[in-house]
Design an enzyme around this catalytic site. Structure first.
Site, PDB file in Angstrom:
ATOM      1  N   GLU A 151      44.200  34.027  26.813  1.00 31.59           N
ATOM      2  CA  GLU A 151      45.307  33.435  27.551  1.00 31.59           C
ATOM      3  C   GLU A 151      44.968  31.996  28.405  1.00 31.59           C
ATOM      4  OE1 GLU A 151      49.456  34.349  29.812  1.00 31.59           O
ATOM      5  OE2 GLU A 151      47.320  35.236  30.539  1.00 31.59           O
ATOM      6  N   MET A 196      43.276  40.390  33.000  1.00 30.26           N
ATOM      7  CA  MET A 196      44.174  39.976  32.005  1.00 30.26           C
ATOM      8  C   MET A 196      44.778  40.988  31.220  1.00 30.26           C
ATOM      9  SD  MET A 196      45.228  37.409  29.989  1.00 30.26           S
ATOM     10  CE  MET A 196      46.224  37.682  28.486  1.00 30.26           C
ATOM     11  N   GLU A 200      49.261  43.960  36.118  1.00 27.15           N
ATOM     12  CA  GLU A 200      48.867  43.793  34.734  1.00 27.15           C
ATOM     13  C   GLU A 200      49.697  44.815  33.857  1.00 27.15           C
ATOM     14  OE1 GLU A 200      47.101  41.263  33.776  1.00 27.15           O
ATOM     15  OE2 GLU A 200      46.615  40.856  36.111  1.00 27.15           O
TER      16      GLU A 200
END
Length: 897
Positions: free
Chosen positions: A160, A298, A333
């Site tokens: 990303e 992430m 997350e």
């Protein structure tokens, strides 16, 4: 106050207008045809050479005939001799490309051109390719660490926003979802982890020292969510009530530090499955700590990657704030597994649908898991406060900001998308539809759009209209589609509360442009409690307050659900100040923040702020004290510039004296997490404003010596203040900390504390040494902003040392950062160059980054530079106003209270 320089104002306004006039048709996208629906990827990394080779077959659908295929690829070499395009129905032989064209400068595209047109239909596109295992924490990269004295290498992916194209050629856009079947050939002693469980693991038929690992197919998902991590891991594991296997993984020797995260993850997944009404779609959830990692974490589907310090902790040793940080990162997350992964934004201009919701949900989940942490107080004090600070600038941007090129999204991975987005979601939850409809609406949204892509209006449509029939979109759209937020002036006329809204700017300017927001007005009173919500959609509004003369204080924006400022007339403010100690902590925090911002904007005198802080000094709430500390910061900046820092130091020491005496330096067995955090906040304030006071020197010296001898001997809640006071009074402490930090096996929590305080060394020469140290490889790239930021904070209001150093060392900085993300480069620029009150510095920064050559060297940082310059100018305006008033003695009198 003084307006912005014309060229900066025009640059911001013209670029904003240009962006706001853009539509979806202005986006730089790959052609709609062909489009992938399945990738079969085989990667073969070579850790010895830091390279990898790969092959893939991509199943495509072409809706029209064409003689070319355009896709994304960056730093990848495609072997044109291996490329074939084969019709699925076997109607013709494979098509072979006659040419391949790379367009790296224009967005990392590659085009395959064929001699003949291929007709509409389904195809299999095959190719071989090679790439580099880089060290820039982007794409498919390597991370180095040591176990004992043995050097090790881990491989990791970070895709990303647009770096899947660094690992394999692909359609690297969030709406081009597909199923991924991943195979990896690697040395057989290594562990290999990806989004899904292993389907098959065999010895490589061509090399007995290697293994071939095949993974189960993923759900249909975006390219940026694919992930792969290769290394030597230890882990702890558990299973949720619904049978999801959860593993928390680390490099060797750190498994015991995974247990706190495991407990949080299991409970969070169970909570989220119930909250969203949708089972977690994968059979397992891995969470892996990576030594080199650019962000905090992430949300790759089924395999979340984390910076080590944001996942690993020894619960018995770490500070309360660190436990809260780890829990919040995990809940953020894991919220993404639904918000972002299962349901994904159509394009990057709706990034806030991912990040704003995860920002709010992390606190909702953490509050449900550990209610005694009072997470909503922290949200108002940290996340919402950060959003309001940035969004009070002309150089801010709307939550929904047009992104013409995917590369531009780096500039909006910021506090607006995350924190203002999260604040608007909290407003929706707490002040617009209420918790029950919020949960029901999200369940409808998840079920309707699972595995698909959405825009913001799809979300609003999932909620029921308000009681008067107003669609939620009509309310929330005023907050997401325009930048900024209102300041509401409040005055009491008998039993009538008169309100008026206008756009708030940090420098106090009254903008020519008039904006209106639909504001949920929640009023609370000392004796009457919370009143019913009234929606204010016009410029003015009147609300009846029963028995207003006798109800004590009257607080607008009760519970701080709305990201705005409130400016009370003097009679209302006098009531609030005298009764501030009786306000709920959320509203004490909000009142301090509002008055602080209004003082800086020149809308109320500084003499209104300091007595308010004194009136709250009896509080023993750590979040309230954090708000007090934050409010003192801007005052400190200008008083340093006015050579009145000693007067402020004396005021602050009087302010904290009672709390400091109560909490002391010695932890008690009876301390709960909030008490520990209160001690940490009070001592941090002491460290910042201790000035020439030597009464704590012996205690600090003894504790510092204990830390040097045994890092675990000092409670982590105390470490930051100890290190700051030590380096600011003893240069030898700086050298000792540098030596400790350069140990290859030092735990990340100690590194974070050291890096965040090294810059407070008094000597300007050693401050420069601290900045130079950031360019040495001993400090990981992910960590270099911390020492830089410490230098900046230590000189705020006076020195331009960081800015001058940056300008002198720009080439070395860029060499160190290489092709790291634009976000990382922007953070470095802000850490070195931001802060202070000097308009000369602001002008120099603006001119430097405006030069054509520097625009090329520092792409995609323009918005951040504009915000930094505007913030410096706002500080200067604040300073100029106070200098004009210094003769009347008001400031001196307020500091003497």
């Amino acid at each position: 106050s003084k307006p912005l320089p014309d060229r900066l104002y025009l640059f911001i306004e013209s670029s904003t207008l240009l962006l706001l006039n853009m539509s979806a048709s202005d986006r730089v996208l790959l052609p709609a045809s062909p489009s992938p629906f399945h990738y079969a990827i085989h990667l073969r990394p070579n850790i010895a050479t830091f390279t990898f080779s790969g092959s893939q077959t991509i199943a495509l659908t072409a809706t029209s005939a064409s003689s070319s295929i355009r896709l994304h690829s960056r730093d990848i070499a495609i072997d044109i001799e291996t490329v074939t395009l084969t019709p699925k129905d076997g109607s013709s032989s494979a098509f072979k490309p006659c040419a391949i064209t790379y367009d790296r400068d224009g967005g990392s595209f590659v085009e395959l051109r064929f001699k003949a047109e291929y007709p509409a239909g389904e195809y299999a596109l095959f190719m071989n390719f090679t790439g580099e295992l880089n060290d820039k924490m982007a794409g498919f990269y390597r991370s180095s660490y040591t176990v004992g004295t043995t050097p090790k290498t881990m491989l990791c992916t970070q895709f990303e926003a647009i770096d899947a194209r660094r690992a394999f050629p692909c359609w690297d856009e969030p709406a081009r979802k597909a199923v991924f079947a991943l195979t990896v050939t690697v040395d057989k002693h290594l562990d290999v982890v990806a989004n899904t469980p292993v389907a098959r693991r065999v010895v490589d038929s061509t090399d007995a020292e290697k293994q071939v690992v095949e993974f189960l197919e993923t759900p249909k998902m975006s390219t940026y969510l694919l992930a792969l991590v290769i290394g030597e891991f230890e882990f702890v594991q558990a299973v949720t009530k619904t049978g999801v296997l959860v593993r928390v993984m680390s490099v060797q020797g750190k498994a015991e530090k995974c247990r706190f995260a495991l407990g949080v993850a299991v409970r969070a997944l169970e909570f989220l499955e119930d909250f969203f009404g949708v089972a977690f779609p994968l059979p397992k959830m891995d969470m892996i700590a990576v030594p080199d990692f650019a962000a905090g974490a992430m949300e790759n589907w089924g395999i979340v990657t984390y910076r080590e310090v944001d996942l690993l902790c020894d619960e018995a040793k770490v500070s309360t704030s660190q436990k809260q940080r780890v829990a919040s990162v995990i809940t953020h997350e894991l919220s993404h597994q639904w918000f972002g992964n299962l349901v994904t934004m159509q394009w990057w201009d709706d990034l806030w649908l991912n990040e704003g919701f995860a920002n709010m949900m992390q606190s909702l989940v953490a509050d449900a898991l550990v209610p005694e942490w009072n997470m909503w107080e922290q949200v108002v004090q940290t996340s919402q406060a950060a959003a309001l600070k940035l969004d009070a600038l002309r150089s801010s941007h709307p939550i929904q900001v047009p992104i013409p090129r995917a590369e531009d999204v780096e500039e909006v991975f910021d506090l607006i998308s995350y924190c203002k987005g999260g604040s608007v979601v909290r407003m929706l939850w707490g002040a617009v539809v209420g918790p029950e409809e919020f949960k029901a609406g999200l369940q409808r949204y998840m079920k309707k759009h699972a595995y698909g892509n959405v825009v913001t209006n799809d979300l609003w449509a999932s909620f029921a209209d308000l009681r008067d029939g107003t669609p939620v979109a009509d309310v929330l759209g005023t907050w997401t589609s325009q930048m900024g937020y209102p300041v509401v002036t409040a005055a009491l006329d008998g039993d009538t509360l008169k309100l008026e809204q206008r756009w708030f700017l940090s420098d106090g300017e009254v903008p020519k442009e008039e904006k209106l927001w639909t504001i949920p007005i929640i009023v609370g009173t000392e004796k009457g409690g919370k009143m019913d919500t009234v929606f204010m959609s016009g410029k003015t509004c009147e609300i009846k307050v029963p028995d207003a003369a006798n109800c004590g204080w009257i607080k607008v924006n009760f519970n701080q659900f709305i990201p705005m400022r409130v400016n009370y007339d003097k009679p209302m403010m006098d009531r609030l100040s005298s009764g501030a100690s009786d306000l709920p902590p959320l509203d004490q925090i909000g009142l301090v923040q509002d008055v602080s911002a209004l003082v800086k904007a020149g809308l109320v005198p500084i003499s209104q702020l300091l007595p308010l802080l004194s009136g709250l000094s009896a509080s023993r709430n750590d979040n309230v004290w954090s708000a007090i500390s934050a409010a003192i910061g801007p005052v400190s900046t200008i008083l340093k510039a006015m050579d009145k820092k000693k007067d402020l130091d004396a005021f602050v020491l009087r302010l904290i004296s009672s709390a400091l005496m109560e909490v002391g330096w010695e932890p008690q067995a009876s301390d709960d997490d909030n008490r520990k955090q209160l001690r940490a906040v009070i001592l941090s304030i002491l460290a910042a404003y201790i000035g020439d006071d030597k009464s704590h020197s012996a205690t600090v010296s003894a504790l510092f010596a204990k830390f040097v001898e045994d890092h675990d001997a000092v409670p982590m809640d105390l470490l930051g203040p100890i290190l700051r006071m030590s380096v600011s009074t003893d240069e030898s402490a700086w050298h000792q900390l540098k030596r400790i930090a350069e140990s290859p096996i030092l735990d990340g929590i100690y590194l974070r504390a050291i890096y965040s305080n090294m810059g407070f060394v008094t000597s300007e020469r050693m401050k420069r040494d601290t900045l130079d140290w950031c360019l040495e490889p001993v400090i990981r790239i992910q960590d270099i902003m911390a020492p830089m930021g410490a230098v900046g904070r230590s000189t705020a209001g006076r020195s331009e040392l960081g800015w001058h150093w940056f300008r002198e060392n720009a080439d070395r900085i860029l060499e160190r950062l290489g092709s790291s993300s634009a976000s990382l480069i922007s953070y470095v620029i802000k850490s070195c160059c931001g802060g202070g009150c000097s308009v000369e510095k602001a002008k120099e920064i603006e001119e430097y980054f405006g030069e054509a050559g520097n625009k090329e060297r520092f792409p995609m940082v323009g918005r951040g530079v504009s915000q930094m310059v505007e913030e410096i100018q706002a500080n200067n305006a604040f300073l100029a106003r106070e200098l004009e008033l210094v003769g009347n003695g008001g400031l001196q009198k307020a500091l003497s209270t």
